[in-house]
Design an enzyme around this catalytic site. Sequence first.
Site, PDB file in Angstrom:
ATOM      1  N   ARG A   1      60.892  67.115  67.424  1.00  0.00           N
ATOM      2  CA  ARG A   1      61.848  68.221  67.227  1.00  0.00           C
ATOM      3  C   ARG A   1      63.234  67.834  67.744  1.00  0.00           C
ATOM      4  O   ARG A   1      63.374  66.876  68.512  1.00  0.00           O
ATOM      5  CB  ARG A   1      61.333  69.461  67.937  1.00  0.00           C
ATOM      6  CG  ARG A   1      60.072  69.991  67.267  1.00  0.00           C
ATOM      7  CD  ARG A   1      59.708  71.357  67.767  1.00  0.00           C
ATOM      8  NE  ARG A   1      58.509  71.838  67.085  1.00  0.00           N
ATOM      9  CZ  ARG A   1      58.074  73.074  67.115  1.00  0.00           C
ATOM     10  NH1 ARG A   1      58.739  73.979  67.804  1.00  0.00           N
ATOM     11  NH2 ARG A   1      56.984  73.421  66.469  1.00  0.00           N
TER      12      ARG A   1
ATOM     13  N   ASP B   1      51.323  79.666  68.380  1.00  0.00           N
ATOM     14  CA  ASP B   1      52.316  79.293  67.365  1.00  0.00           C
ATOM     15  C   ASP B   1      53.155  80.502  66.934  1.00  0.00           C
ATOM     16  O   ASP B   1      52.677  81.632  66.957  1.00  0.00           O
ATOM     17  CB  ASP B   1      51.587  78.683  66.155  1.00  0.00           C
ATOM     18  CG  ASP B   1      52.530  77.898  65.256  1.00  0.00           C
ATOM     19  OD1 ASP B   1      53.662  77.604  65.679  1.00  0.00           O
ATOM     20  OD2 ASP B   1      52.129  77.583  64.125  1.00  0.00           O
TER      21      ASP B   1
ATOM     22  N   SER C   1      52.684  69.690  71.390  1.00  0.00           N
ATOM     23  CA  SER C   1      51.894  68.615  70.778  1.00  0.00           C
ATOM     24  C   SER C   1      52.662  67.295  70.825  1.00  0.00           C
ATOM     25  O   SER C   1      53.888  67.277  71.009  1.00  0.00           O
ATOM     26  CB  SER C   1      51.579  68.970  69.318  1.00  0.00           C
ATOM     27  OG  SER C   1      52.737  68.861  68.516  1.00  0.00           O
TER      28      SER C   1
ATOM     29  N   HIS D   1      60.548  80.749  72.663  1.00  0.00           N
ATOM     30  CA  HIS D   1      59.736  79.970  73.611  1.00  0.00           C
ATOM     31  C   HIS D   1      59.699  80.668  74.974  1.00  0.00           C
ATOM     32  O   HIS D   1      58.669  80.706  75.636  1.00  0.00           O
ATOM     33  CB  HIS D   1      60.306  78.554  73.762  1.00  0.00           C
ATOM     34  CG  HIS D   1      60.223  77.738  72.496  1.00  0.00           C
ATOM     35  ND1 HIS D   1      59.089  77.699  71.715  1.00  0.00           N
ATOM     36  CD2 HIS D   1      61.132  76.935  71.883  1.00  0.00           C
ATOM     37  CE1 HIS D   1      59.311  76.909  70.671  1.00  0.00           C
ATOM     38  NE2 HIS D   1      60.538  76.435  70.745  1.00  0.00           N
TER      39      HIS D   1
ATOM     40  N   ARG E   1      44.383  80.844  66.516  1.00  0.00           N
ATOM     41  CA  ARG E   1      45.742  80.389  66.167  1.00  0.00           C
ATOM     42  C   ARG E   1      46.566  81.582  65.699  1.00  0.00           C
ATOM     43  O   ARG E   1      46.142  82.316  64.801  1.00  0.00           O
ATOM     44  CB  ARG E   1      45.733  79.309  65.081  1.00  0.00           C
ATOM     45  CG  ARG E   1      47.170  78.837  64.789  1.00  0.00           C
ATOM     46  CD  ARG E   1      47.263  77.604  63.944  1.00  0.00           C
ATOM     47  NE  ARG E   1      48.645  77.115  63.932  1.00  0.00           N
ATOM     48  CZ  ARG E   1      48.995  75.858  63.759  1.00  0.00           C
ATOM     49  NH1 ARG E   1      48.081  74.943  63.566  1.00  0.00           N
ATOM     50  NH2 ARG E   1      50.266  75.501  63.769  1.00  0.00           N
TER      51      ARG E   1
ATOM     52  N   LEU F   1      38.585  80.715  86.835  1.00  0.00           N
ATOM     53  CA  LEU F   1      38.894  80.234  85.480  1.00  0.00           C
ATOM     54  C   LEU F   1      39.505  78.825  85.523  1.00  0.00           C
ATOM     55  O   LEU F   1      40.347  78.540  86.369  1.00  0.00           O
ATOM     56  CB  LEU F   1      39.914  81.191  84.853  1.00  0.00           C
ATOM     57  CG  LEU F   1      40.496  80.791  83.498  1.00  0.00           C
ATOM     58  CD1 LEU F   1      39.495  81.090  82.389  1.00  0.00           C
ATOM     59  CD2 LEU F   1      41.806  81.542  83.223  1.00  0.00           C
TER      60      LEU F   1
ATOM     61  N   GLY G   1      59.300  80.211  67.280  1.00  0.00           N
ATOM     62  CA  GLY G   1      60.572  80.008  66.580  1.00  0.00           C
ATOM     63  C   GLY G   1      60.822  81.123  65.581  1.00  0.00           C
ATOM     64  O   GLY G   1      61.904  81.716  65.531  1.00  0.00           O
TER      65      GLY G   1
ATOM     66  N   ARG H   1      45.556  75.952  60.282  1.00  0.00           N
ATOM     67  CA  ARG H   1      45.257  74.535  60.480  1.00  0.00           C
ATOM     68  C   ARG H   1      45.122  74.269  61.975  1.00  0.00           C
ATOM     69  O   ARG H   1      45.526  75.091  62.802  1.00  0.00           O
ATOM     70  CB  ARG H   1      46.354  73.655  59.865  1.00  0.00           C
ATOM     71  CG  ARG H   1      47.765  74.006  60.312  1.00  0.00           C
ATOM     72  CD  ARG H   1      48.812  73.064  59.705  1.00  0.00           C
ATOM     73  NE  ARG H   1      50.155  73.533  59.991  1.00  0.00           N
ATOM     74  CZ  ARG H   1      50.902  74.250  59.153  1.00  0.00           C
ATOM     75  NH1 ARG H   1      50.417  74.576  57.968  1.00  0.00           N
ATOM     76  NH2 ARG H   1      52.113  74.652  59.499  1.00  0.00           N
ATOM     77  N   LEU H   2      44.587  73.079  62.284  1.00  0.00           N
ATOM     78  CA  LEU H   2      44.355  72.746  63.694  1.00  0.00           C
ATOM     79  C   LEU H   2      45.524  71.992  64.325  1.00  0.00           C
ATOM     80  O   LEU H   2      45.643  71.946  65.550  1.00  0.00           O
ATOM     81  CB  LEU H   2      43.078  71.915  63.839  1.00  0.00           C
ATOM     82  CG  LEU H   2      41.780  72.677  63.554  1.00  0.00           C
ATOM     83  CD1 LEU H   2      40.586  71.737  63.603  1.00  0.00           C
ATOM     84  CD2 LEU H   2      41.581  73.811  64.559  1.00  0.00           C
TER      85      LEU H   2
HETATM   86  C1  IPE Z   1      51.110  73.412  66.957  1.00  0.00           C
HETATM   87  O1  IPE Z   1      52.174  74.140  66.420  1.00  0.00           O
HETATM   88  C2  IPE Z   1      51.428  72.989  68.347  1.00  0.00           C
HETATM   89  C3  IPE Z   1      51.600  74.057  69.312  1.00  0.00           C
HETATM   90  C4  IPE Z   1      51.420  75.335  69.137  1.00  0.00           C
HETATM   91  C5  IPE Z   1      51.961  73.612  70.632  1.00  0.00           C
HETATM   92  P1  IPE Z   1      53.239  73.438  65.446  1.00  0.00           P
HETATM   93  O2  IPE Z   1      54.180  74.527  65.038  1.00  0.00           O
HETATM   94  O3  IPE Z   1      53.819  72.253  66.092  1.00  0.00           O
HETATM   95  O4  IPE Z   1      52.320  72.965  64.252  1.00  0.00           O
HETATM   96  P2  IPE Z   1      52.645  72.706  62.712  1.00  0.00           P
HETATM   97  O5  IPE Z   1      53.804  71.753  62.675  1.00  0.00           O
HETATM   98  O6  IPE Z   1      52.985  74.030  62.105  1.00  0.00           O
HETATM   99  O7  IPE Z   1      51.384  72.147  62.151  1.00  0.00           O
HETATM  100  C1  IPE Z   2      54.964  77.201  68.974  1.00  0.00           C
HETATM  101  O1  IPE Z   2      55.971  77.856  68.286  1.00  0.00           O
HETATM  102  C2  IPE Z   2      55.477  76.519  70.226  1.00  0.00           C
HETATM  103  C3  IPE Z   2      55.579  75.059  70.123  1.00  0.00           C
HETATM  104  C4  IPE Z   2      55.139  74.344  69.137  1.00  0.00           C
HETATM  105  C5  IPE Z   2      56.237  74.375  71.205  1.00  0.00           C
HETATM  106  P1  IPE Z   2      56.875  77.113  67.214  1.00  0.00           P
HETATM  107  O2  IPE Z   2      58.079  76.578  67.892  1.00  0.00           O
HETATM  108  O3  IPE Z   2      56.076  76.137  66.444  1.00  0.00           O
HETATM  109  O4  IPE Z   2      57.289  78.342  66.298  1.00  0.00           O
HETATM  110  P2  IPE Z   2      57.389  78.347  64.711  1.00  0.00           P
HETATM  111  O5  IPE Z   2      56.084  77.871  64.183  1.00  0.00           O
HETATM  112  O6  IPE Z   2      58.519  77.429  64.358  1.00  0.00           O
HETATM  113  O7  IPE Z   2      57.664  79.770  64.379  1.00  0.00           O
HETATM  114 MG    MG Z   3      54.957  76.276  64.745  1.00  0.00          MG
END
Ligand code: IPE
Ligand code: IPE
Ligand code: MG
Length: 236
Positions: free
Chosen positions: A65, A14, A59, A31, A178, A125, A17, A184-185
């Site tokens: 999005r 995570d 997810s 990304h 994480r 692996l 962005g 969170r999960l």
């Molecule tokens: C969880 O991250 C999913 C991935 C890392 C692929 P998100 O950025 O989508 O999760 P939330 O919205 O913060 O819970």
């Molecule tokens: C995780 O990074 C990648 C995906 C969920 C695809 P994010 O895109 O959620 O990045 P933040 O959480 O907005 O910084």
């Molecule tokens: Mg995120």
Amino acid sequence: MLTNIPRHVGVIMDGNGRWAQLRGLPRVEGHRKGAERTKELIKAAQEVGIDVLTLYAFSLENWQRPDDEVTTLMELLQLYLTRELKDLIMEGIKFRVIGDREKLPAVIQAIITEIEERTSANKGLTLVIALSYGGRDEILRAVKKAISGGIRPEEITEEKFETLLDTSGLPAVDLIIRTSGEKRLSNFLLWQGAYAELYFTETLWPDFTREEFLCAMQDYQRRERRFGGIMSPSES
Ligand code: IPE
Ligand code: IPE
Ligand code: MG
């Protein structure tokens, strides 16, 4: 030499962005950088000798999005899978995808099937990518399989149920990492992570290094896993 190695590590990658936004770049650049980062992590996992590495890449909720972000993510994914195919085969990695793959573009589904087939006999692996994945959805799909398969209530055990999950045959996840400071999960490995150790770091995914992965391993080694029991007298 590390001892007490987790068999199965899950990573919620995570913060892509935010990494980009902090640099005044479009989110997709985060990304792109994040996808590059996975190489180092896979290498580190092989070095340490873990059996299964599950990467949460997209997810079910991420489908909500903006269209352009989803489209670019799918393009990146296709590029990544196509480019990595040869290396995965050569390095003896067994590749597998969990999630509702029918929602993915047909071309990506085809690449996934090809890589899964071509790496299925590999002994190294196991690299699992969670794509279009949601833990609740996975459990519900398993319930539906059980019902349509005509399984009787008295036949259902935890072991039997696990064979209906996308992760069938894989060990429970021992450690979930994480990045990006969120604690969170987000619907990741809900069943499999029932007794997982959790490791949270403020580091944004594109900055997550091999060194930090090794720190997480060391942290795990200091954990005392009790699974509801008590410490055995020899350990106290
Ligand atoms: C969880 O991250 C999913 C991935 C890392 C692929 P998100 O950025 O989508 O999760 P939330 O919205 O913060 O819970
Ligand atoms: C995780 O990074 C990648 C995906 C969920 C695809 P994010 O895109 O959620 O990045 P933040 O959480 O907005 O910084
Ligand atoms: Mg995120």
